[in-house]
Design a protein around this motif. Structure first.
Motif, short mmCIF file in Angstrom:
data_model
loop_
_atom_site.label_atom_id
_atom_site.label_comp_id
_atom_site.label_asym_id
_atom_site.label_seq_id
_atom_site.Cartn_x
_atom_site.Cartn_y
_atom_site.Cartn_z
N TYR A 37 0.85 -1.20 0.00
CA TYR A 37 0.00 0.00 0.00
C TYR A 37 0.87 1.24 0.00
CZ TYR A 37 -4.30 -2.57 0.70
OH TYR A 37 -5.39 -3.39 0.52
N LEU A 79 -8.99 5.41 -4.14
CA LEU A 79 -8.09 4.59 -4.93
C LEU A 79 -7.56 5.39 -6.12
CD1 LEU A 79 -6.85 1.77 -5.43
CD2 LEU A 79 -8.87 1.23 -6.79
N TYR A 116 -3.25 4.85 -2.90
CA TYR A 116 -4.43 5.55 -2.41
C TYR A 116 -4.05 6.96 -2.00
CZ TYR A 116 -7.10 1.18 -2.00
OH TYR A 116 -7.77 0.02 -2.24
N ARG A 159 -0.75 -0.91 -4.61
CA ARG A 159 -2.05 -0.24 -4.55
C ARG A 159 -1.84 1.16 -3.99
NH1 ARG A 159 -6.34 -4.98 -2.73
NH2 ARG A 159 -6.12 -6.18 -4.64
N ASP A 189 -4.49 0.61 -9.18
CA ASP A 189 -4.30 -0.72 -8.61
C ASP A 189 -3.72 -1.61 -9.70
OD1 ASP A 189 -4.32 -3.09 -7.35
OD2 ASP A 189 -6.49 -3.25 -7.08
#
Length: 830
Positions: A112, A187, A179, A177, A190
């Protein structure tokens, strides 16, 4: 298993693959083919099978060699070979020949990457420490002096360090991913390396991330980390942030949870970690509508950081709404700041001398080495409409109670109010009080519609004509007149239930239920206990209740006002009405809804207020010179007059609950519109536009409110700081195009502007607790190495695919057996 077949690539085996019903496109290109026997015997069974096959072959040899006849030896050997081939082929079918293919799959965890998109990331830091300035210079490509003078925004630094090289290195360790987070997660991109349907590996691509847009109203770092940790496949969390956390939840338990799950936090600090030396003007407020030669207040908060004890100069600025460059200084004063950092209340009083719309701002002059000069005055000035006519107010009371006496005295002294009173119990021979005295209650439309506001203090229904009450409904619905009704223990029950006056229930913004039974219940109740006001925290910034700029201070002031003894037993607010105060007695609940005491609403084009208690005159002892009692009633009257003043502007108006909003607020706009004949507009929707001071206009659609002719509603999200003009054009396509406008000020959120420095130590502690690392902005090349590599490669084997259960093998058997039979027939061996 046969090693030769297991090493064979499919292109070389195309001919036999098709022969046995296997199409090349069914097998992935990167697969490794293997040939297997699904029924192959194990252990001693192998020898048994070999013995049986050998015995059958030997029997076949003996049979053909011993067979007599005229056939040559060569023919008999050929027939023997055919028979042995059939036997071997049957044996092969018995073993269950099949092919399978093996793939290597890459199992990747999720990494992330969180980018702080809150408003504080738009700050341009001056970097007081030399080491921090050099770090920013290395990243931005500027010199240290440039960084400290014009420096990059925090979001610009993030954009520069999250480059394709970093992204590519991170993608080697898992699925990335990305964000953006502020008050929620959004988001950005991805990267899915495998197709979820067939698990086929797709070609790796490097993400092309959009620029970071720092406009969020809050920094909920807790929410961002919690949602990321909820992913069981997460292997690491990277966050670029200044460390602010506007959530009330603690971050340390999350960091410990991350360590327990084996998900380290890699935190990159962005911004200047040294608390700045700064002066910031926030929460600028002024009444949106004032009267000529009537003084009004312009208020703001001056937030201080690192300048305690100094004296600063503060200016009040005025400029025409159409041209802010023509601002003039109306007043200047020196303000000595408290020793501790905090907030100073700034208050100016100004007496306007000419009508029209003007904008006002408060500016503080910079101090030495101030870190941010852009917030020394607010980006959105206060817009004030200066009216040149007094507000006509009609005050009607059922008797000379304390409430009436105190209010009549107050309003008579207010310069912007032209008050007329009608005390129903006053001897006809005596003169009614007020600025403009009247001899009788205005009973015709022409007479009543001369007023802007009607205040009803527990009126006696027996002394009111039914036709007058009907006229009062038209006063609100058609004339946009403001109406306030204050219930009282003497006449409220009869006034709201009497057939001649009960139509007032339609006007009021409250549902009353069965008034008869409620009256009986109220009479049986004791009113000898004072109950504190049930102030609704979310409503204290309403124009009626606004004592202070700070919400919490305002809330506590309302909570400190004297409570109430008596209240009218109302049930609940009507839809679209706003409850400001409830009863605090838990026994006065109806269907789990507390009894409403103070409600604002709308009837037709007029504003309405319901006051379900008495005794506000007791508030006069609070504050200096009865300030809280006086401001409450003056603000009530101003609120009611506002609707009437808007209606007087022509073919319509646009209004909102308040004139100053924060970034991230959902703004609701109400409009009343008329056509060229001044009849209510009947269109289903009307096009409008929101035009900020800087930037492109945003289209807006006003939708008709069902059942309310000429009433429209629209809404939009406050995204940009500054003055915004909402505009609707009527009569588009004709020669008489009319523009109706409304000005709104949008300011930064308070939570994002209080402690703006980067929280370096907080980020270091969180990273350490999680088993991760803290990085400075120029150390991000080490990020990829710090993320644990938990990529796994596994082999998967497809189900065995038989190669004997097909037409080709059956055809071979038929050909072999047929050929043998034909030859034996030919040579008379049958």
């Amino acid at each position: 298993m046969m090693d030769g077949f297991s090493q064979m690539t499919f292109p070389l085996a195309t001919w036999w693959g098709r022969l046995f019903g296997i199409r090349p496109e069914e097998i992935p290109e990167d697969a490794r083919l293997e040939f297997i026997f699904t029924n192959a015997p194990q252990s001693w069974g192998v020898f048994v099978l070999l013995a049986i096959v050998s015995g059958l072959v030997y029997t076949c040899l003996r049979m053909y060699r011993s067979e007599a006849g005229q056939t040559s030896l060569r023919i008999r050997n050929f027939l023997m070979a055919l028979r042995i081939a059939v036997l071997l082929l049957v044996a092969l079918v018995f073993l269950g020949p099949a092919i399978t293919f093996t793939r290597q799959l890459r199992i990747e965890p999720h990494i992330y990457l969180l980018r702080d998109a809150s408003g504080s990331m738009a700050i341009v830091d001056r970097f007081q420490e030399e080491a921090d300035a050099k770090r920013a210079a290395r990243v931005s490509g500027q010199s240290v002096s440039q960084v400290r003078s014009i420096g990059p925004r925090r979001s610009d630094l993030v954009d520069r360090v999250i480059n394709p090289e970093m992204v590519q290195e991170l993608q080697k360790k898992g699925k990335l991913r990305v964000y953006d987070f502020a008050d929620d997660l959004e988001l950005v991109n991805d990267r899915a390396q495998t197709d979820e349907d067939d698990d086929e590996v797709v070609e790796d691509t490097v993400l092309d991330l959009p620029p970071l847009i720092p406009e969020g109203p809050a920094t909920d770092l807790y929410l961002a980390l919690r949602k990321s940790l909820a992913d069981q496949s997460a292997s690491g969390i990277i966050a670029f942030t200044d460390g602010q956390n506007t959530s009330a939840a603690s971050l340390e338990p999350l960091a410990r949870d991350a360590k327990n799950k084996g998900v380290p936090l890699m935190l990159v600090g962005v911004g200047d970690p040294v608390p700045p030396r700064n002066l910031q003007v926030v929460d600028l407020q002024a009444d949106s509508q004032v009267w000529l030669n009537d003084p009004f207040e312009i208020r703001a908060l001056l937030r201080t950081q690192g300048v305690g004890g100094e004296t600063v100069s503060v200016d009040l600025l005025e400029s025409p709404l159409t041209d802010a460059s023509e601002a003039v200084v109306l007043e200047s004063r020196d303000v000595t700041l408290a020793d501790e950092d905090g907030s100073e209340r700034i208050l100016f009083s100004h007496k306007p001398t000419k009508p029209g719309k003007m904008s006002y701002n408060i500016r503080v002059k910079p101090v030495d080495n101030e870190s941010n000069l852009e917030d020394n005055q607010t980006a959105a000035p206060a817009v004030v409409n200066i009216l040149d006519e007094s507000a006509r107010v009609l005050l009607i009371a059922g008797r000379a109670m304390w409430e009436y006496r105190a209010l009549q005295t107050l309003l008579t002294r207010e310069k912007f109010i032209d008050l007329s009173c009608w005390l129903q119990t006053l001897d006809p021979q005596r003169v009614q009080p007020g600025n403009t005295t009247i001899r009788r209650l205005p009973s015709s439309k022409a007479e009543l519609f001369e007023y802007d506001v009607v205040l009803l203090l527990d009126p006696d229904p027996a002394r009111l004509d039914p036709e007058w009450v009907k006229l009062l409904k038209r006063f609100a619905r058609e004339h946009a007149g403001g109406i306030l009704y204050m219930a009282g223990p003497r006449f409220a029950g009869r006034f709201l239930s009497d057939p001649n006056t009960s139509i007032m229930k339609d006007i009021l913004p409250v549902r009353l239920g069965d008034i008869g039974s409620m009256e009986v219940s109220s009479l049986l109740s004791l009113h000898n206990q004072r109950w504190p006001l049930g102030v609704i925290r979310a409503s204290v910034d309403h124009p009626v209740m606004n004592y202070y700029q700070e919400t919490e201070t305002n809330y506590q002031r309302w909570k400190s006002l004297p409570g109430i003894y008596w209240s009218f037993p109302a049930v609940e607010a009507k839809p679209a009405a706003q409850v400001l105060v409830n009863h605090s007695n838990p026994n006065f609940y109806s269907l789990d809804v507390p009894r409403p005491l103070l409600i604002t609403g709308q009837y037709g084009s007029g504003r309405t207020v319901y006051v379900g208690f008495n005794g506000t005159w007791l508030w006069r002892g609070k504050g200096q010179d009865n300030e809280f009692y006086n401001r409450y009633w003056v603000q009530l009257v101003r609120y009611l007059v506002r609707g009437r003043a808007l209606e007087a502007e022509g073919r319509g108006y646009i209004e909102s609950e308040k004139d100053t909003w924060h970034i991230g607020d959902q703004i609701t706009l109400n409009a009343r519109l008329r056509d060229e004949h001044y009849d209510n507009l009947e269109a289903e929707q009307v096009a409008g536009v929101v035009q900020p001071d800087e930037g492109d206009p945003m289209p807006l659609t006003f939708h008709a409110i069902p059942g309310q002719s000429g009433e429209y509603q629209a809404g939009f999200l406050a995204r940009e700081v500054g003055l915004h003009r909402v505009k609707v054009e009527l009569g588009v396509g004709t020669e008489d195009v009319l523009s109706i406008e409304k000005e709104l000020s949008i300011i930064p959120p308070n939570l994002e502007t209080r402690a703006t420095w980067m929280k370096r130590q907080t980020l270091k502690n969180l990273a350490s607790l999680s088993g991760g690392q803290y990085f400075e902005i120029d150390e991000t090349k080490k990020l990829a190495d710090a993320v644990p590599n938990r990529v796994r490669t596994i082999e998967t084997q497809s189900p065995a695919r038989p190669v004997w259960d097909n037409a080709s093998l059956l055809m071979i058997l038929v050909i072999l057996l047929g050929l043998e039979w034909a030859l034996r027939k030919r040579f008379k061996l049958l």
